[in-house]
Scaffold this motif. Structure first.
Motif, PDB file in Angstrom:
ATOM      1  N   GLU A  35       7.481  10.798   4.092  1.00 10.24           N
ATOM      2  CA  GLU A  35       7.911  10.263   2.791  1.00 10.24           C
ATOM      3  C   GLU A  35       6.758  10.289   1.787  1.00 10.24           C
ATOM      4  N   LEU A  36       5.539  10.000   2.286  1.00  6.46           N
ATOM      5  CA  LEU A  36       4.354  10.035   1.419  1.00  6.46           C
ATOM      6  C   LEU A  36       4.157  11.443   0.862  1.00  6.46           C
ATOM      7  N   MET A  37       4.351  12.463   1.714  1.00  7.63           N
ATOM      8  CA  MET A  37       4.201  13.849   1.249  1.00  7.63           C
ATOM      9  C   MET A  37       5.254  14.164   0.193  1.00  7.63           C
TER      10      MET A  37
ATOM     11  N   GLY B  15      -5.765   4.681  -2.200  1.00  6.71           N
ATOM     12  CA  GLY B  15      -6.312   3.702  -1.266  1.00  6.71           C
ATOM     13  C   GLY B  15      -5.253   3.114  -0.364  1.00  6.71           C
ATOM     14  N   SER B  16      -4.101   2.757  -0.935  1.00  6.76           N
ATOM     15  CA  SER B  16      -3.070   2.156  -0.081  1.00  6.76           C
ATOM     16  C   SER B  16      -2.442   3.212   0.831  1.00  6.76           C
ATOM     17  N   ALA B  17      -2.439   4.495   0.395  1.00  3.93           N
ATOM     18  CA  ALA B  17      -1.954   5.543   1.294  1.00  3.93           C
ATOM     19  C   ALA B  17      -2.890   5.682   2.491  1.00  3.93           C
ATOM     20  N   LEU B  18      -4.207   5.587   2.219  1.00  2.65           N
ATOM     21  CA  LEU B  18      -5.183   5.661   3.318  1.00  2.65           C
ATOM     22  C   LEU B  18      -4.991   4.488   4.282  1.00  2.65           C
ATOM     23  N   LEU B  19      -4.779   3.279   3.714  1.00  2.32           N
ATOM     24  CA  LEU B  19      -4.543   2.120   4.580  1.00  2.32           C
ATOM     25  C   LEU B  19      -3.248   2.299   5.359  1.00  2.32           C
ATOM     26  N   CYS B  20      -2.243   2.916   4.693  1.00  2.00           N
ATOM     27  CA  CYS B  20      -0.944   3.111   5.349  1.00  2.00           C
ATOM     28  C   CYS B  20      -1.090   3.963   6.599  1.00  2.00           C
ATOM     29  N   ILE B  21      -1.931   5.013   6.546  1.00  2.00           N
ATOM     30  CA  ILE B  21      -2.009   5.885   7.727  1.00  2.00           C
ATOM     31  C   ILE B  21      -3.006   5.384   8.761  1.00  2.00           C
ATOM     32  N   THR B  22      -3.782   4.330   8.430  1.00  2.00           N
ATOM     33  CA  THR B  22      -4.757   3.875   9.418  1.00  2.00           C
ATOM     34  C   THR B  22      -4.427   2.506  10.019  1.00  2.00           C
ATOM     35  N   ARG B  23      -3.438   1.789   9.479  1.00  2.00           N
ATOM     36  CA  ARG B  23      -3.116   0.469  10.064  1.00  2.00           C
ATOM     37  C   ARG B  23      -2.381   0.670  11.380  1.00  2.00           C
ATOM     38  N   LYS B  24      -2.652  -0.232  12.328  1.00  2.00           N
ATOM     39  CA  LYS B  24      -2.064  -0.110  13.657  1.00  2.00           C
ATOM     40  C   LYS B  24      -0.615  -0.576  13.665  1.00  2.00           C
ATOM     41  N   ASN B  25      -0.363  -1.656  12.944  1.00  2.00           N
ATOM     42  CA  ASN B  25       0.958  -2.277  12.966  1.00  2.00           C
ATOM     43  C   ASN B  25       1.919  -1.506  12.049  1.00  2.00           C
ATOM     44  N   ILE B  27       4.606  -2.383  10.602  1.00  2.00           N
ATOM     45  CA  ILE B  27       5.055  -3.158   9.439  1.00  2.00           C
ATOM     46  C   ILE B  27       3.985  -3.125   8.348  1.00  2.00           C
ATOM     47  N   ALA B  28       2.701  -3.215   8.754  1.00  2.00           N
ATOM     48  CA  ALA B  28       1.619  -3.104   7.767  1.00  2.00           C
ATOM     49  C   ALA B  28       1.654  -1.726   7.117  1.00  2.00           C
ATOM     50  N   CYS B  29       1.895  -0.677   7.931  1.00  2.00           N
ATOM     51  CA  CYS B  29       2.004   0.683   7.384  1.00  2.00           C
ATOM     52  C   CYS B  29       3.096   0.732   6.325  1.00  2.00           C
ATOM     53  N   ALA B  30       4.261   0.162   6.648  1.00  2.08           N
ATOM     54  CA  ALA B  30       5.391   0.226   5.722  1.00  2.08           C
ATOM     55  C   ALA B  30       5.062  -0.521   4.432  1.00  2.08           C
ATOM     56  N   LEU B  31       4.405  -1.694   4.547  1.00  2.00           N
ATOM     57  CA  LEU B  31       4.118  -2.464   3.340  1.00  2.00           C
ATOM     58  C   LEU B  31       3.067  -1.774   2.471  1.00  2.00           C
ATOM     59  N   TRP B  32       2.066  -1.131   3.103  1.00  2.00           N
ATOM     60  CA  TRP B  32       1.088  -0.377   2.305  1.00  2.00           C
ATOM     61  C   TRP B  32       1.759   0.812   1.644  1.00  2.00           C
ATOM     62  N   LEU B  33       2.734   1.415   2.328  1.00  2.00           N
ATOM     63  CA  LEU B  33       3.462   2.527   1.708  1.00  2.00           C
ATOM     64  C   LEU B  33       4.242   2.045   0.487  1.00  2.00           C
ATOM     65  N   VAL B  34       4.781   0.817   0.555  1.00  2.00           N
ATOM     66  CA  VAL B  34       5.472   0.254  -0.609  1.00  2.00           C
ATOM     67  C   VAL B  34       4.503   0.125  -1.786  1.00  2.00           C
ATOM     68  N   VAL B  35       3.261  -0.315  -1.499  1.00  2.00           N
ATOM     69  CA  VAL B  35       2.253  -0.409  -2.567  1.00  2.00           C
ATOM     70  C   VAL B  35       2.017   0.966  -3.189  1.00  2.00           C
ATOM     71  N   THR B  36       1.901   1.998  -2.324  1.00  2.00           N
ATOM     72  CA  THR B  36       1.716   3.362  -2.835  1.00  2.00           C
ATOM     73  C   THR B  36       2.871   3.765  -3.741  1.00  2.00           C
ATOM     74  N   LEU B  37       4.107   3.441  -3.305  1.00  2.00           N
ATOM     75  CA  LEU B  37       5.276   3.856  -4.087  1.00  2.00           C
ATOM     76  C   LEU B  37       5.307   3.150  -5.439  1.00  2.00           C
ATOM     77  N   PHE B  38       4.916   1.868  -5.467  1.00  2.00           N
ATOM     78  CA  PHE B  38       4.867   1.155  -6.751  1.00  2.00           C
ATOM     79  C   PHE B  38       3.800   1.773  -7.661  1.00  2.00           C
ATOM     80  N   VAL B  59      15.179   3.212  -5.573  1.00  2.00           N
ATOM     81  CA  VAL B  59      15.607   4.004  -4.411  1.00  2.00           C
ATOM     82  C   VAL B  59      14.542   4.003  -3.320  1.00  2.00           C
ATOM     83  N   TYR B  60      13.291   4.338  -3.716  1.00  2.00           N
ATOM     84  CA  TYR B  60      12.259   4.450  -2.677  1.00  2.00           C
ATOM     85  C   TYR B  60      11.778   3.084  -2.222  1.00  2.00           C
ATOM     86  N   ALA B  61      11.121   2.352  -3.148  1.00  2.00           N
ATOM     87  CA  ALA B  61      10.528   1.080  -2.754  1.00  2.00           C
ATOM     88  C   ALA B  61      11.618   0.081  -2.353  1.00  2.00           C
TER      89      ALA B  61
END
Lengths: 99, 171
Positions: A35-37, B15-25, B27-38, B59-61
């Motif tokens: 989705e990011l891509m 920055g939030s995309a980087l956090l999204c791909i490096t968080r272990k949890n 749910i944390a990944c999904a929430l950082w992805l929401v930050v990226t989308l905003f 639609v996305y966030a």
């Protein structure tokens, strides 16, 4: 002009998405990286729409529709796999691997 | 001023995309992805695509990420467990391959567009002024791109049916 910073940010976001797909084993997280891509490409479309016409913004529409369809079907597949294997890790999905 | 805001939101997105791909949890990944989308929605506003920005949030966030969080919570993946990030060799391979891709994309985006396909400066802005934000997108969507629009509706129908068939235990 915001075109070149937009293209730079889009390139970095796309790369981060690819890196996420290569880095993770959790199927849902890999899905989020896809989705990011898609979003990185959307940014390119919107940036280029400023100089090439509104067609770019229309295509963002279609990308969003495809992403929504993909999310619905993909998450349903992940649910079905989880029911089968009790896991969403790609390490456990080696049915087609030899040996 | 515009450029400063653009880079602020761009850095937030990256920055939030980087956090999204490096968080272990997850749910944390999904929430950082929401930050990226905003942050991306903010970039869309700065690029004169207000309607697309609203759609991005709705639609996305809104819809798609709620679907992701639903599935994560349905499968109970939020509990602490072993990390799903690959080992050092995998990390090295991912960084090298992603670096090569970034280099290629930078070269690609440095290419000059031929001026023959570019619209005169300010054409899109004038169109949006004249027709309004929504109409400027809707006019090409329902004229030049009418057939793809109808195909997209068939695709969404197929996705609905497919999701029901796949996720249901017994039909």
């Amino acid at each position: 002009m915001l075109l070149s910073p937009a293209l730079a940010i889009s390139a970095v976001l796309f790369t981060l998405g690819v890196a996420g797909v290569l880095l993770r084993r959790n199927a849902i997280v890999i899905f989020m990286c896809v989705e990011l891509m898609l979003n990185a490409v959307n940014l390119t479309f919107v940036a280029l729409a400023q100089i090439l016409g509104m067609g770019g913004q229309v295509f963002v529409f279609f990308v969003m529709a495809v992403a929504a369809a993909e999310a619905a079907v993909g998450l349903a597949i992940i649910l079905a796999v989880y029911r089968h294997k009790q896991s969403v890790s790609l390490q456990n999905m080696n049915l087609l691997k030899d040996g | 001023m515009l450029l400063t805001f653009f880079w602020i939101f761009g850095v937030i997105a990256m920055g939030s995309a980087l956090l999204c791909i490096t968080r272990k949890n997850p749910i944390a990944c999904a929430l950082w992805l929401v930050v990226t989308l905003f942050a991306l929605a903010a970039l869309f506003v700065l690029l004169d695509a207000q309607f697309i920005a609203v759609l991005q949030v709705l639609v996305y966030a809104g819809a798609i990420m709620v679907l992701f969080l639903f599935v994560i919570m349905l499968l109970n993946l939020g509990r602490p467990g072993p990390t799903d990030i690959k080992g050092p060799v995998g990390v090295l391979a991912a960084v090298v391959l992603a670096g090569a891709l970034l280099l290629q994309l930078r070269v690609l985006s440095a290419a000059q567009l031929p001026s023959s396909i570019q619209l005169p400066a300010g054409t899109v802005a004038a169109l949006q002024q004249q027709q309004g934000m929504v109409a400027a997108v809707a006019n090409p969507l329902f004229n030049a791109y009418l057939v793809p629009f109808e195909i997209a509706s068939v695709l969404l129908l197929a996705a609905i049916v497919g999701a029901v068939v796949l996720a249901k235990r017994k039909l």
